[in-house]
Design a protein around this motif. Sequence first.
Motif, PDB file in Angstrom:
ATOM      1  N   ILE A 149       0.989  -1.052   0.058  1.00 38.08           N
ATOM      2  CA  ILE A 149      -0.012  -0.016   0.082  1.00 38.08           C
ATOM      3  C   ILE A 149       0.826   1.273   0.127  1.00 38.08           C
ATOM      4  O   ILE A 149       0.730   2.117  -0.802  1.00 38.08           O
ATOM      5  CB  ILE A 149      -1.018  -0.009   1.203  1.00 38.08           C
ATOM      6  N   SER A 150       1.880   1.310   0.747  1.00 38.17           N
ATOM      7  CA  SER A 150       3.065   2.418   0.850  1.00 38.17           C
ATOM      8  C   SER A 150       4.033   2.514   0.043  1.00 38.17           C
ATOM      9  O   SER A 150       5.001   3.114   0.072  1.00 38.17           O
ATOM     10  CB  SER A 150       3.186   2.696   2.491  1.00 38.17           C
ATOM     11  N   SER A 151       4.308   1.168  -0.490  1.00 40.35           N
ATOM     12  CA  SER A 151       5.535   1.195  -1.405  1.00 40.35           C
ATOM     13  C   SER A 151       5.140   0.624  -2.718  1.00 40.35           C
ATOM     14  O   SER A 151       4.104  -0.041  -3.021  1.00 40.35           O
ATOM     15  CB  SER A 151       6.210  -0.199  -0.786  1.00 40.35           C
ATOM     16  N   GLY A 152       5.970   1.014  -3.632  1.00 37.07           N
ATOM     17  CA  GLY A 152       5.770   0.788  -5.014  1.00 37.07           C
ATOM     18  C   GLY A 152       6.484  -0.177  -5.782  1.00 37.07           C
ATOM     19  O   GLY A 152       7.502  -0.732  -4.960  1.00 37.07           O
ATOM     20  N   VAL A 153       6.641  -0.557  -6.934  1.00 35.84           N
ATOM     21  CA  VAL A 153       7.343  -1.250  -7.762  1.00 35.84           C
ATOM     22  C   VAL A 153       8.814  -0.890  -7.691  1.00 35.84           C
ATOM     23  O   VAL A 153       9.661  -1.724  -7.580  1.00 35.84           O
ATOM     24  CB  VAL A 153       6.957  -1.422  -9.274  1.00 35.84           C
ATOM     25  N   ALA A 154       9.191   0.503  -7.501  1.00 35.02           N
ATOM     26  CA  ALA A 154      10.404   0.796  -7.622  1.00 35.02           C
ATOM     27  C   ALA A 154      11.107   0.173  -6.338  1.00 35.02           C
ATOM     28  O   ALA A 154      12.336   0.144  -6.162  1.00 35.02           O
ATOM     29  CB  ALA A 154      10.489   2.362  -7.675  1.00 35.02           C
ATOM     30  N   ASP A 155      10.264   0.433  -5.266  1.00 33.44           N
ATOM     31  CA  ASP A 155      10.838  -0.094  -3.705  1.00 33.44           C
ATOM     32  C   ASP A 155      11.221  -1.311  -3.814  1.00 33.44           C
ATOM     33  O   ASP A 155      12.261  -1.745  -3.251  1.00 33.44           O
ATOM     34  CB  ASP A 155       9.863   0.507  -2.973  1.00 33.44           C
ATOM     35  N   ALA A 156      10.303  -1.953  -4.353  1.00 34.42           N
ATOM     36  CA  ALA A 156      10.552  -3.739  -4.662  1.00 34.42           C
ATOM     37  C   ALA A 156      11.812  -3.987  -5.325  1.00 34.42           C
ATOM     38  O   ALA A 156      12.613  -4.914  -4.766  1.00 34.42           O
ATOM     39  CB  ALA A 156       9.346  -4.351  -5.082  1.00 34.42           C
ATOM     40  N   LYS A 157      11.826  -3.224  -6.325  1.00 37.30           N
ATOM     41  CA  LYS A 157      12.967  -3.728  -7.249  1.00 37.30           C
ATOM     42  C   LYS A 157      14.266  -3.152  -6.640  1.00 37.30           C
ATOM     43  O   LYS A 157      15.328  -3.738  -6.771  1.00 37.30           O
ATOM     44  CB  LYS A 157      12.704  -2.737  -8.653  1.00 37.30           C
ATOM     45  N   ALA A 158      14.271  -2.099  -5.825  1.00 34.51           N
ATOM     46  CA  ALA A 158      15.415  -1.707  -5.151  1.00 34.51           C
ATOM     47  C   ALA A 158      15.976  -2.732  -4.269  1.00 34.51           C
ATOM     48  O   ALA A 158      17.121  -3.009  -3.855  1.00 34.51           O
ATOM     49  CB  ALA A 158      15.416  -0.286  -4.322  1.00 34.51           C
ATOM     50  N   VAL A 159      14.997  -3.413  -3.559  1.00 33.62           N
ATOM     51  CA  VAL A 159      15.232  -4.197  -2.273  1.00 33.62           C
ATOM     52  C   VAL A 159      15.646  -5.583  -3.112  1.00 33.62           C
ATOM     53  O   VAL A 159      16.665  -6.065  -2.685  1.00 33.62           O
ATOM     54  CB  VAL A 159      13.981  -4.633  -1.773  1.00 33.62           C
ATOM     55  N   ILE A 160      14.961  -5.827  -4.177  1.00 39.82           N
ATOM     56  CA  ILE A 160      15.423  -7.176  -5.143  1.00 39.82           C
ATOM     57  C   ILE A 160      17.030  -6.926  -5.462  1.00 39.82           C
ATOM     58  O   ILE A 160      17.878  -7.773  -5.357  1.00 39.82           O
ATOM     59  CB  ILE A 160      14.719  -7.291  -6.265  1.00 39.82           C
ATOM     60  N   HIS A 201      -1.648  -8.174  -2.767  1.00 34.30           N
ATOM     61  CA  HIS A 201      -2.896  -8.101  -3.595  1.00 34.30           C
ATOM     62  C   HIS A 201      -3.655  -6.742  -3.945  1.00 34.30           C
ATOM     63  O   HIS A 201      -4.471  -6.690  -5.015  1.00 34.30           O
ATOM     64  CB  HIS A 201      -4.027  -9.056  -2.709  1.00 34.30           C
ATOM     65  N   ARG A 202      -3.043  -5.704  -3.343  1.00 37.38           N
ATOM     66  CA  ARG A 202      -3.373  -4.454  -3.605  1.00 37.38           C
ATOM     67  C   ARG A 202      -2.839  -3.721  -4.899  1.00 37.38           C
ATOM     68  O   ARG A 202      -3.302  -2.651  -5.429  1.00 37.38           O
ATOM     69  CB  ARG A 202      -3.094  -3.271  -2.419  1.00 37.38           C
ATOM     70  N   TRP A 203      -2.023  -4.296  -5.302  1.00 36.25           N
ATOM     71  CA  TRP A 203      -1.334  -4.053  -6.481  1.00 36.25           C
ATOM     72  C   TRP A 203      -1.902  -4.575  -7.719  1.00 36.25           C
ATOM     73  O   TRP A 203      -2.439  -5.394  -7.716  1.00 36.25           O
ATOM     74  CB  TRP A 203       0.399  -4.539  -6.597  1.00 36.25           C
TER      75      TRP A 203
END
Length: 133
Positions: free
Chosen positions: A83-94, A116-118
């Motif tokens: 909800i508070s993070s986006g794809v860019a955040d997830a990609k940075a973690v990965i 599931h909110r994405w």
Amino acid sequence: MDNLFTNMHNNMKPLAEKMRPKNLDEFVGQQHILGEGKLLRRLIQANKVPSVVFYGPPGTGKTTLARMIADSSNSNFVKMNAISSGVADAKAVIEEAKKTFEMYGKKTYLLLDEVHRWSKSQQDTLLASLEAI
């Protein structure tokens, strides 16, 4: 490492956080997958947990179990909320997880709460990383 503020920080934690199980023996419930000799318990004990999806209502132990898996294998644990993070955040973690694994051989477990909110296209950005494991 403890410091001057460690005890103060620990005393300020919510009760649920203080009481959170630290290992499989303290974990209550989910015996159909975590009981003695069951598949998930054996995978955790052998340090061979693949990508997994936990689902269920709040309070069933999804976050606790994910954290225990990471802790038991001396891996990094990153919790994000979709909800508070986006794809860019997830990609940075990965990307950081890939670097950490290449440099130190240390795994990273990402708990992406509320994924599931994405939208489907946002979720699809994770597929390459999931399939590479």
